[in-house]
Design a protein around this motif. Structure first.
Motif, PDB file in Angstrom:
ATOM      1  N   GLY A 110       0.818  -1.205   0.000  1.00 25.25           N
ATOM      2  CA  GLY A 110       0.000   0.000   0.000  1.00 25.25           C
ATOM      3  C   GLY A 110       0.849   1.251   0.000  1.00 25.25           C
ATOM      4  O   GLY A 110       2.011   1.249   0.430  1.00 25.25           O
ATOM      5  N   ALA A 111       0.259   2.354  -0.443  1.00 28.11           N
ATOM      6  CA  ALA A 111       1.016   3.599  -0.617  1.00 28.11           C
ATOM      7  C   ALA A 111       1.474   4.196   0.705  1.00 28.11           C
ATOM      8  O   ALA A 111       2.489   4.905   0.751  1.00 28.11           O
ATOM      9  CB  ALA A 111       0.160   4.610  -1.381  1.00 28.11           C
ATOM     10  N   ASP A 112       0.772   3.940   1.791  1.00 31.86           N
ATOM     11  CA  ASP A 112       1.107   4.561   3.074  1.00 31.86           C
ATOM     12  C   ASP A 112       1.854   3.621   4.018  1.00 31.86           C
ATOM     13  O   ASP A 112       2.103   3.980   5.178  1.00 31.86           O
ATOM     14  CB  ASP A 112      -0.173   5.051   3.762  1.00 31.86           C
ATOM     15  N   ALA A 113       2.181   2.440   3.544  1.00 36.88           N
ATOM     16  CA  ALA A 113       2.864   1.468   4.410  1.00 36.88           C
ATOM     17  C   ALA A 113       4.275   1.948   4.742  1.00 36.88           C
ATOM     18  O   ALA A 113       4.920   2.659   3.968  1.00 36.88           O
ATOM     19  CB  ALA A 113       2.920   0.106   3.732  1.00 36.88           C
ATOM     20  N   VAL A 114       4.758   1.539   5.904  1.00 35.18           N
ATOM     21  CA  VAL A 114       6.109   1.924   6.334  1.00 35.18           C
ATOM     22  C   VAL A 114       7.150   1.436   5.329  1.00 35.18           C
ATOM     23  O   VAL A 114       8.122   2.145   5.033  1.00 35.18           O
ATOM     24  CB  VAL A 114       6.389   1.353   7.744  1.00 35.18           C
ATOM     25  N   GLU A 115       6.950   0.231   4.787  1.00 37.58           N
ATOM     26  CA  GLU A 115       7.903  -0.306   3.800  1.00 37.58           C
ATOM     27  C   GLU A 115       7.957   0.579   2.564  1.00 37.58           C
ATOM     28  O   GLU A 115       9.037   0.814   1.997  1.00 37.58           O
ATOM     29  CB  GLU A 115       7.499  -1.724   3.396  1.00 37.58           C
TER      30      GLU A 115
ATOM     31  N   ARG B  19       5.274   8.541   8.147  1.00 39.86           N
ATOM     32  CA  ARG B  19       5.948   7.944   9.304  1.00 39.86           C
ATOM     33  C   ARG B  19       5.421   8.533  10.604  1.00 39.86           C
ATOM     34  O   ARG B  19       5.283   7.807  11.611  1.00 39.86           O
ATOM     35  CB  ARG B  19       7.454   8.146   9.196  1.00 39.86           C
ATOM     36  N   ALA B  20       5.140   9.820  10.606  1.00 36.14           N
ATOM     37  CA  ALA B  20       4.595  10.427  11.821  1.00 36.14           C
ATOM     38  C   ALA B  20       3.244   9.820  12.163  1.00 36.14           C
ATOM     39  O   ALA B  20       2.936   9.559  13.342  1.00 36.14           O
ATOM     40  CB  ALA B  20       4.480  11.935  11.634  1.00 36.14           C
ATOM     41  N   ALA B  21       2.425   9.569  11.128  1.00 40.94           N
ATOM     42  CA  ALA B  21       1.111   8.980  11.367  1.00 40.94           C
ATOM     43  C   ALA B  21       1.215   7.535  11.832  1.00 40.94           C
ATOM     44  O   ALA B  21       0.452   7.091  12.708  1.00 40.94           O
ATOM     45  CB  ALA B  21       0.268   9.061  10.093  1.00 40.94           C
ATOM     46  N   ALA B  22       2.145   6.786  11.251  1.00 41.66           N
ATOM     47  CA  ALA B  22       2.250   5.353  11.563  1.00 41.66           C
ATOM     48  C   ALA B  22       3.089   5.079  12.798  1.00 41.66           C
ATOM     49  O   ALA B  22       2.788   4.161  13.573  1.00 41.66           O
ATOM     50  CB  ALA B  22       2.838   4.606  10.364  1.00 41.66           C
TER      51      ALA B  22
ATOM     52  N   GLY C  64       4.780   7.818  14.828  1.00 43.19           N
ATOM     53  CA  GLY C  64       4.910   8.925  15.771  1.00 43.19           C
ATOM     54  C   GLY C  64       5.925   9.933  15.274  1.00 43.19           C
ATOM     55  O   GLY C  64       6.880   9.590  14.579  1.00 43.19           O
ATOM     56  N   ALA C  65       5.742  11.186  15.670  1.00 44.02           N
ATOM     57  CA  ALA C  65       6.589  12.271  15.168  1.00 44.02           C
ATOM     58  C   ALA C  65       8.023  12.171  15.670  1.00 44.02           C
ATOM     59  O   ALA C  65       8.940  12.747  15.058  1.00 44.02           O
ATOM     60  CB  ALA C  65       5.992  13.626  15.559  1.00 44.02           C
ATOM     61  N   THR C  66       8.248  11.476  16.781  1.00 43.55           N
ATOM     62  CA  THR C  66       9.601  11.395  17.337  1.00 43.55           C
ATOM     63  C   THR C  66      10.204   9.994  17.235  1.00 43.55           C
ATOM     64  O   THR C  66      11.230   9.721  17.864  1.00 43.55           O
ATOM     65  CB  THR C  66       9.593  11.845  18.811  1.00 43.55           C
ATOM     66  N   HIS C  67       9.575   9.125  16.479  1.00 48.72           N
ATOM     67  CA  HIS C  67      10.189   7.818  16.238  1.00 48.72           C
ATOM     68  C   HIS C  67      11.494   8.037  15.477  1.00 48.72           C
ATOM     69  O   HIS C  67      11.595   8.946  14.640  1.00 48.72           O
ATOM     70  CB  HIS C  67       9.247   6.932  15.428  1.00 48.72           C
ATOM     71  N   PRO C  68      12.548   7.224  15.750  1.00 45.94           N
ATOM     72  CA  PRO C  68      13.823   7.444  15.051  1.00 45.94           C
ATOM     73  C   PRO C  68      13.700   7.494  13.536  1.00 45.94           C
ATOM     74  O   PRO C  68      14.379   8.296  12.886  1.00 45.94           O
ATOM     75  CB  PRO C  68      14.673   6.247  15.514  1.00 45.94           C
ATOM     76  N   SER C  69      12.833   6.656  12.951  1.00 45.93           N
ATOM     77  CA  SER C  69      12.671   6.698  11.493  1.00 45.93           C
ATOM     78  C   SER C  69      12.075   8.026  11.048  1.00 45.93           C
ATOM     79  O   SER C  69      12.464   8.583  10.009  1.00 45.93           O
ATOM     80  CB  SER C  69      11.777   5.543  11.031  1.00 45.93           C
ATOM     81  N   THR C  70      11.131   8.548  11.824  1.00 45.23           N
ATOM     82  CA  THR C  70      10.547   9.848  11.495  1.00 45.23           C
ATOM     83  C   THR C  70      11.571  10.960  11.679  1.00 45.23           C
ATOM     84  O   THR C  70      11.632  11.905  10.870  1.00 45.23           O
ATOM     85  CB  THR C  70       9.316  10.118  12.380  1.00 45.23           C
ATOM     86  N   LEU C  71      12.388  10.863  12.711  1.00 47.08           N
ATOM     87  CA  LEU C  71      13.434  11.862  12.923  1.00 47.08           C
ATOM     88  C   LEU C  71      14.390  11.913  11.736  1.00 47.08           C
ATOM     89  O   LEU C  71      14.830  12.994  11.324  1.00 47.08           O
ATOM     90  CB  LEU C  71      14.200  11.552  14.212  1.00 47.08           C
TER      91      LEU C  71
END
Length: 725
Positions: free
Chosen positions: A531-536, A569-572, A574-581
């Motif tokens: 899917g388009a919004d998946a983390v992968e 990534r912020a939606a899936a 969180g805004a402070t998850h390392p991947s989002t950072l």
């Protein structure tokens, strides 16, 4: 009873004849196999029973000198034990010292095969006969009426001539000890060859390890046997492929030397060895035995080590076979011992038996310890290939699965971006690649097991990438992709993740067009699969954005992809998850301008320091990117300490040549230059250009860019007066 009686007896049977009634009772006492079988003496004890000796004994200089000195100096009452892996040439060394003692010295040579008790007893009693024992003494010893070993050593002690006694193939020392067959004598020297290294079997003996040959000597063995087949360098390449094991070299040389219809060159033979599943390398080696004088299992690459494993099973250690099969899933390179600390292959190899099984393998020279740190095991590659070849098909999948589980536990957890202290990966890289190769060869591996192996490869690739070794990361990723695609669907998460890493490595190596294709393909398949919004899928967006922004100049699309990744990534997560950072950090870099955003940078640094901590690679990278934003917007003085501290921290954590260190140093050079500190700017630019030329090569785009910046800094230092900061 009337009439005549006729009878016939065979073997140990007897006929009784009587004219009246008799009651006959017999007692039959059956001795051991040796006394029950007909006596078979060896054809000779005056010649080595080894078939064809080597054309020339290569290397072994120090060992031969030690033994030669013992012979010349008359150091009697000594036992020398030559031990090592089967096929390493222990018997060849013994035969050469035997030849030297008999041809050049005044000793007589005596040779006994100790591969089993029958051969040992027959050979040793033949030695007694050679040294003057009479037929009556020998008959008494053979029938058990006289201690056989005492007779042999009595005759050796009374020998008029000094002697050299070789006891060959003494792989079961209990045979020697049980009958006191191994002793010392004032009239001679004894040399024993064995695979058994355990020192308790050889009290008072002088032990010498016989290992593989040095590269030059190993190549020369092939040239000795097949001089017309190729050059010394080609022979050296084959020798490397065969681990420079004398048995393997002898078999390969025999094959090359005796073909008639369509002779192979050494180059062709080497290519055949490397064809993987298309050619069985062990079977190819064994074909070389057809031209020798012996076809017994000791002289075949497919079976010589089965002798040791059989001995271990006889001693009650069947787990040693399971352990060597596990080791065969990995490489012949040093294997960190702590990898086996959790080894548990179900009921085949319970954890409680791993230590005992390993000790058995070590004692029989099937593997050896390599000092650390870390402490490692090293097992010969030809042995591992031979073991893998003979592993039962129903055991292959659980073995690969167990090997992957153990290896995965030692590799970094890539689900957490930029773990502060990833372990050194160098010891595990060859074992990951070997496990990939074995998974392809053993087609019994299930899709679940293949995915587990690919997870190990992915962890290794990410770790290599983080360490700045992009070429190795790309090589492993491409290998994993090619092998995994043979068993898994193209949309499998493991394969998509590996394709994403291929794109990242290509970008770092300056292959921007190839990187774009890899990322776009992974993005399309990830979108279709998850899917388009998946983390992968968002991972592909991040990877592609860097290629487009810095490599191909497609900045608008790059920023759009990155905004999508930040929001997704912020939606899936969180805004402070390392991947989002990480996504926010890249977005800060891509959107800098002449006007400084007073919120984005400081908020990012605050979140990084709070979540992953000061000094973490993510925090340091964010500080560099904020420093870049400050410089672009004209705040060089504010940027300088931030960038300088980040460079120092990166150099301390990752080394002076790591790409992140060099990126920071390049930014530091810019800050110095724009502040008028031209000498410092040139110094930093020189360090960057030299390191990138050395690490990336002169053709890499980053190297060219660094050289251009260095030229600019030098011109500025000549034309502009310096001014203080």
């Amino acid at each position: 009873m009337n009439g005549s009686t006729e009878g016939r007896a065979e073997g140990h049977g007897r006929v009784y004849q009587s004219g009246g009634d008799q009651h006959i009772t017999e007692h039959h006492h059956h001795g051991d196999a040796w006394t029950a079988t007909p006596w078979m003496a060896p054809d000779s004890v005056r010649r080595p029973a080894i078939g064809s000796p080597p054309v020339v004994l290569r290397d072994r200089v120090e060992l031969m000198a030690r033994l030669q000195t013992a012979l010349e100096d008359g150091r009697e009452n000594r036992v020398y034990v030559l031990y090592g892996l089967g096929g390493c040439g222990k018997t060849a060394v013994a035969s050469e010292i035997f030849r030297s003692a008999t041809a050049e010295g005044s000793r007589i040579g005596l040779w006994v095969n100790a591969s089993d008790l029958t051969s040992l007893r027959a050979g040793m009693l033949a030695v007694a006969a050679d040294r003057g024992a009479g037929e009556g003494e020998l008959t008494a010893a053979r029938s058990g009426l006289r201690a056989a070993a005492d007779l042999v050593w009595e005759r050796l002690d009374r020998s008029e001539q000094p002697w050299l006694l070789v006891i060959d193939n003494a792989d079961d020392p209990a045979i020697l000890r049980g009958g006191s067959w191994l002793r010392t004598s004032p009239r001679g020297i004894t040399v024993v060859t064995t695979r058994q290294v355990a020192t308790q079997w050889w009290p008072g003996a002088e032990l010498h390890h016989v290992g593989v040959l040095p590269r030059e000597d190993a190549a020369q063995v092939l040239c000795d046997l097949a001089p017309e087949s190729g050059s010394v360098e080609e022979a050296a390449e084959i020798a490397d492929r065969l681990g420079r094991l004398p048995l393997a070299l002898t078999l390969a040389g025999g094959y090359l030397a005796h073909q008639v219809i369509d002779p192979w060159s050494m180059a062709e033979y080497g290519r055949a060895l490397d064809q993987g599943a298309e050619v069985d390398a062990i079977d190819l080696l064994d074909q070389g035995a057809a031209y020798g004088n012996s076809h017994d299992s000791r002289h075949l690459a497919s079976s010589t080590w089965e002798l040791s494993l059989h001995a271990l099973r006889t001693l009650g250690l069947p787990e040693a076979t399971a352990l060597i099969r596990l080791l065969a899933c990995w490489s012949h390179d040093p294997l960190p011992l702590h990898l086996l600390a959790r080894a548990d292959i179900g009921v085949v190899l319970p954890r409680a038996r791993v230590e005992t099984a390993l000790r058995g393998l070590l004692d029989h020279s099937l593997t050896r310890l390599v000092p650390g740190p870390p402490r490692c095991l090293r097992t010969h590659g030809v042995l591992l290939d031979s073991i893998a070849r003979s592993t039962p098909t129903d055991q292959r999948d659980p073995l690969i699965s167990a090997a992957a589980e153990l290896l995965g536990a030692a590799l970094p957890d890539v689900t957490h971006p930029w773990v502060r202290e990833d372990p050194p990966l160098t010891p595990f890289a060859p074992h990951t690649r070997a496990l990939l190769r074995r998974t392809t060869q053993w087609t019994e591996a299930s899709p679940t097991t293949v995915a587990r192996v690919l997870d190990c490869a992915l962890r290794l690739v990410v770790g290599l990438h983080r360490a700045g070794d992009y070429a190795s990361a790309l090589s492993v990723a491409q290998d994993a992709m090619a092998r995994g695609a043979q068993s898994l669907d193209a949309f499998h998460p493991a394969l998509i993740a590996i394709r994403q890493r291929i794109g990242r490595a290509l970008y770092r190596l300056g292959k921007y067009e190839e990187a774009e294709l890899a990322h776009r393909s992974a993005l399309a398949d990830s979108t279709a699969a998850f899917g388009a919004d998946a983390v992968e899928t968002l991972e592909s967006c991040v990877g592609l954005s860097s290629v487009l922004f810095w490599g191909l100049g497609q900045k608008a699309e790059a920023v759009a992809l990155l905004r999508r990744a930040v929001e997704g990534r912020a939606a899936a997560l969180g805004a402070t998850h390392p991947s989002t950072l990480i996504s926010r950090m890249y977005l800060l870099e891509f959107t800098v301008g002449s006007e400084l955003d007073p919120v984005t940078g400081p908020e990012l640094l605050k979140d990084c320091r709070s979540v992953v901590g000061p000094g973490h690679p993510i925090t340091l990278a964010a500080e560099l990117n904020y420093g870049f934003a400050l410089i672009v917007s004209g705040h060089q003085r504010r940027a300088l300490p931030l960038v300088r501290d980040a460079v120092t921290a990166f150099e301390r954590a990752l080394g002076p040549d790591h790409p992140k260190t060099l990126a920071g140093r390049s930014l530091l050079s810019r800050a110095f230059g724009e502040l008028g500190l031209h000498e410092e700017a040139v110094e930093q630019a020189e360090l960057v250009a030299a390191a990138r030329s050395r690490v990336l090569g002169p053709e890499h785009p980053w190297t060219a860019w660094s050289l251009e910046r260095l030229a600019e800094r030098r011109r500025a230092s000549r034309t502009e007066p310096g001014r203080g900061a």
